[in-house]
Design a protein around this motif. Structure first.
Motif, PDB file in Angstrom:
ATOM      1  N   ASN A 176      44.944  33.484  46.138  1.00 11.99           N
ATOM      2  CA  ASN A 176      44.772  34.001  47.495  1.00 11.99           C
ATOM      3  C   ASN A 176      44.581  35.511  47.494  1.00 11.99           C
ATOM      4  OD1 ASN A 176      44.846  31.633  48.978  1.00 11.99           O
ATOM      5  ND2 ASN A 176      47.075  31.642  49.172  1.00 11.99           N
ATOM      6  N   ALA A 177      45.254  36.199  46.587  1.00 12.50           N
ATOM      7  CA  ALA A 177      45.161  37.661  46.534  1.00 12.50           C
ATOM      8  C   ALA A 177      43.817  38.142  46.007  1.00 12.50           C
ATOM      9  CB  ALA A 177      46.287  38.217  45.667  1.00 12.50           C
ATOM     10  N   ILE A 178      43.129  37.301  45.222  1.00 14.25           N
ATOM     11  CA  ILE A 178      41.882  37.758  44.603  1.00 14.25           C
ATOM     12  C   ILE A 178      40.696  36.897  45.023  1.00 14.25           C
ATOM     13  CG2 ILE A 178      43.020  38.794  42.611  1.00 14.25           C
ATOM     14  CD1 ILE A 178      42.289  36.298  40.997  1.00 14.25           C
ATOM     15  N   GLN A 179      40.812  36.129  46.092  1.00 16.05           N
ATOM     16  CA  GLN A 179      39.690  35.306  46.519  1.00 16.05           C
ATOM     17  C   GLN A 179      38.517  36.184  46.945  1.00 16.05           C
ATOM     18  OE1 GLN A 179      40.096  33.336  50.443  1.00 16.05           O
ATOM     19  NE2 GLN A 179      42.149  34.250  50.503  1.00 16.05           N
ATOM     20  N   GLY A 180      37.307  35.657  46.769  1.00 21.58           N
ATOM     21  CA  GLY A 180      36.109  36.383  47.163  1.00 21.58           C
ATOM     22  C   GLY A 180      35.086  36.436  46.051  1.00 21.58           C
ATOM     23  N   LEU A 181      34.089  37.255  46.257  1.00 16.40           N
ATOM     24  CA  LEU A 181      32.992  37.439  45.316  1.00 16.40           C
ATOM     25  C   LEU A 181      33.166  38.788  44.628  1.00 16.40           C
ATOM     26  CD1 LEU A 181      30.216  36.446  44.239  1.00 16.40           C
ATOM     27  CD2 LEU A 181      29.168  37.661  46.143  1.00 16.40           C
ATOM     28  N   TRP A 182      33.279  38.780  43.300  1.00 16.98           N
ATOM     29  CA  TRP A 182      33.539  39.989  42.525  1.00 16.98           C
ATOM     30  C   TRP A 182      32.335  40.315  41.653  1.00 16.98           C
ATOM     31  CZ3 TRP A 182      38.185  42.706  42.949  1.00 16.98           C
ATOM     32  CH2 TRP A 182      39.198  42.063  43.687  1.00 16.98           C
ATOM     33  N   GLN A 183      31.997  41.611  41.572  1.00 16.08           N
ATOM     34  CA  GLN A 183      30.846  42.056  40.784  1.00 16.08           C
ATOM     35  C   GLN A 183      31.254  43.213  39.888  1.00 16.08           C
ATOM     36  OE1 GLN A 183      27.655  43.678  43.070  1.00 16.08           O
ATOM     37  NE2 GLN A 183      26.166  43.602  41.413  1.00 16.08           N
ATOM     38  N   GLU A 184      30.630  43.259  38.719  1.00 18.87           N
ATOM     39  CA  GLU A 184      30.922  44.324  37.762  1.00 18.87           C
ATOM     40  C   GLU A 184      30.666  45.698  38.374  1.00 18.87           C
ATOM     41  OE1 GLU A 184      29.486  45.769  33.294  1.00 18.87           O
ATOM     42  OE2 GLU A 184      28.685  43.948  34.204  1.00 18.87           O
ATOM     43  N   ILE A 185      31.600  46.583  38.209  1.00 18.44           N
ATOM     44  CA  ILE A 185      31.471  47.934  38.744  1.00 18.44           C
ATOM     45  C   ILE A 185      30.360  48.683  38.017  1.00 18.44           C
ATOM     46  CG2 ILE A 185      32.633  50.183  38.955  1.00 18.44           C
ATOM     47  CD1 ILE A 185      35.239  48.682  39.342  1.00 18.44           C
ATOM     48  N   GLY A 186      29.461  49.280  38.796  1.00 18.15           N
ATOM     49  CA  GLY A 186      28.406  50.105  38.219  1.00 18.15           C
ATOM     50  C   GLY A 186      27.173  49.345  37.802  1.00 18.15           C
ATOM     51  N   PHE A 187      27.150  48.017  37.960  1.00 20.57           N
ATOM     52  CA  PHE A 187      25.986  47.243  37.538  1.00 20.57           C
ATOM     53  C   PHE A 187      24.929  47.276  38.625  1.00 20.57           C
ATOM     54  CE2 PHE A 187      23.416  43.759  36.080  1.00 20.57           C
ATOM     55  CZ  PHE A 187      23.634  43.720  34.715  1.00 20.57           C
ATOM     56  N   ILE A 188      23.689  47.618  38.274  1.00 19.40           N
ATOM     57  CA  ILE A 188      22.648  47.782  39.284  1.00 19.40           C
ATOM     58  C   ILE A 188      21.448  46.863  39.055  1.00 19.40           C
ATOM     59  CG2 ILE A 188      23.259  50.170  39.751  1.00 19.40           C
ATOM     60  CD1 ILE A 188      20.936  51.037  37.982  1.00 19.40           C
ATOM     61  N   ASP A 189      21.431  46.094  37.972  1.00 18.96           N
ATOM     62  CA  ASP A 189      20.272  45.274  37.652  1.00 18.96           C
ATOM     63  C   ASP A 189      20.462  43.867  38.210  1.00 18.96           C
ATOM     64  OD1 ASP A 189      18.743  43.994  34.605  1.00 18.96           O
ATOM     65  OD2 ASP A 189      17.973  44.213  36.629  1.00 18.96           O
ATOM     66  N   GLN A 190      19.711  43.530  39.263  1.00 20.65           N
ATOM     67  CA  GLN A 190      19.785  42.230  39.914  1.00 20.65           C
ATOM     68  C   GLN A 190      21.240  41.901  40.261  1.00 20.65           C
ATOM     69  OE1 GLN A 190      17.417  39.016  38.594  1.00 20.65           O
ATOM     70  NE2 GLN A 190      15.589  40.236  38.461  1.00 20.65           N
ATOM     71  N   ALA A 191      21.635  40.650  40.094  1.00 26.67           N
ATOM     72  CA  ALA A 191      22.958  40.246  40.564  1.00 26.67           C
ATOM     73  C   ALA A 191      24.066  40.795  39.690  1.00 26.67           C
ATOM     74  CB  ALA A 191      23.043  38.724  40.616  1.00 26.67           C
ATOM     75  N   GLY A 192      23.799  40.976  38.415  1.00 26.70           N
ATOM     76  CA  GLY A 192      24.845  41.430  37.520  1.00 26.70           C
ATOM     77  C   GLY A 192      25.872  40.341  37.248  1.00 26.70           C
ATOM     78  N   PHE A 193      26.864  40.679  36.459  1.00 27.14           N
ATOM     79  CA  PHE A 193      27.939  39.750  36.139  1.00 27.14           C
ATOM     80  C   PHE A 193      28.832  39.594  37.363  1.00 27.14           C
ATOM     81  CE2 PHE A 193      32.298  39.098  34.632  1.00 27.14           C
ATOM     82  CZ  PHE A 193      32.135  37.906  33.940  1.00 27.14           C
TER      83      PHE A 193
END
Length: 288
Positions: free
Chosen positions: A42-59
């Motif tokens: 519950n504390a970490i639900q959501g969509l997470w993306q690699e910090i600083g990634f700018i190429d398409q969706a990224g990890f």
């Protein structure tokens, strides 16, 4: 647009630290304070993306409390998500973090032998929450430690899709090597099926202007199934959201409709099969 194969190859830009032993993270989790699997997810639900990634969706990771079952949670991890093969990685709550226990597709559980370990935990500094993803593959000795941010509608980059199969469907349609069948199995065409004679152009336009439909992005994050948008956005045209199932030799599209719930969110649910798309020339598997 990158194919799934290129994403797979390009995503493992990993290095193996010489001082790390098997199943040993580089450091202990920070100030993670979850008391149980449910509280932690519950504390970490959501969509997470690699910090600083700018190429398409990224990890990226998709974490949803509704995917908790028994003592594990199913998480969609972009580097390991392959239509027709792997849907989720499973994690248990141990040592104040999430630890990888296996993978699944269509509720069939199995192990990915190449994974040595994957740990996920979160750290809080002031009002900022950072997700930490640490993993290593045994066969390739690939090691990665990634810090991630939780995305919201306001900070999603224009070329990011929570609806991960939209890009791959666009690539297949743009190739022209496909046939469309209706729900009865009869061969049909783009105009009769989707109301447009320029399906590839419509898909490209929608993908290039993703930020104009933020509610679709949010719907994809919350949905329990993969979705795509197909159809005409021209005046007088119509665009529809379809549920999509992607197998190695065919793609199935399902109608969707909203249902009323007590919380007033009107989520989408997947209905009847509408269309099947099959490639006419399989030069490489659809899952690549």
């Amino acid at each position: 647009m990158k194919s799934l194969l290129l994403i797979l190859i390009g995503s493992f830009f990993l290095i193996t630290p010489p001082t790390i032993g098997k199943n040993t993270p580089t450091e202990k989790p920070g100030n993670s304070d979850g008391k149980s699997l449910i509280h932690y997810v519950n504390a970490i639900q959501g969509l997470w993306q690699e910090i600083g990634f700018i190429d398409q969706a990224g990890f990226n990771l998709k974490i949803d409390p509704s995917n908790i079952s028994d003592s594990t949670v199913k998480i969609s991890v972009s580097d390991y998500y392959f239509p027709g093969m792997v849907e989720y990685l499973h994690f248990a709550y141990r040592n104040q973090r999430l630890e990888y226990t296996g993978a699944s597709r269509d509720d069939h559980f199995f192990d990915l032998n190449r994974i040595d370990f994957i740990y996920i935990w979160y750290e809080v500094e002031g009002r900022d929450t950072t997700l930490v993803y640490e993993a290593r593959e045994m066969e390739y000795e690939n090691y990665v430690k990634i810090r991630m941010r939780r995305n919201s509608i306001s900070n999603l980059p224009p070329d990011f899709w929570a609806c991960g199969l939209q890009q791959h469907l666009s690539s297949l349609i743009a190739s022209g090597n496909f046939e469309i069948y209706d729900r009865l199995g009869n061969l049909t065409n783009e105009e009769h099926a989707f109301g447009t004679t320029a399906l590839a152009e419509e898909l490209t336009f929608f993908e290039d202007n993703a930020v104009l439909w933020p509610m679709y992005e949010e719907t994809c994050v919350r949905a329990e199934f993969e979705m795509v948008v197909i159809g005409s956005f021209n005046p007088g045209g119509s665009a529809e959201i379809y549920g999509i199932e992607w197998d190695p030799d065919e793609i199935r599209l399902y109608e969707t409709h909203s249902v009323a719930t007590i919380d007033g969110l009107f989520p989408l649910v997947k209905g009847e099969l509408m269309f099947t798309i099959r490639p006419t020339q399989i030069t490489e598997p659809l899952i690549e």
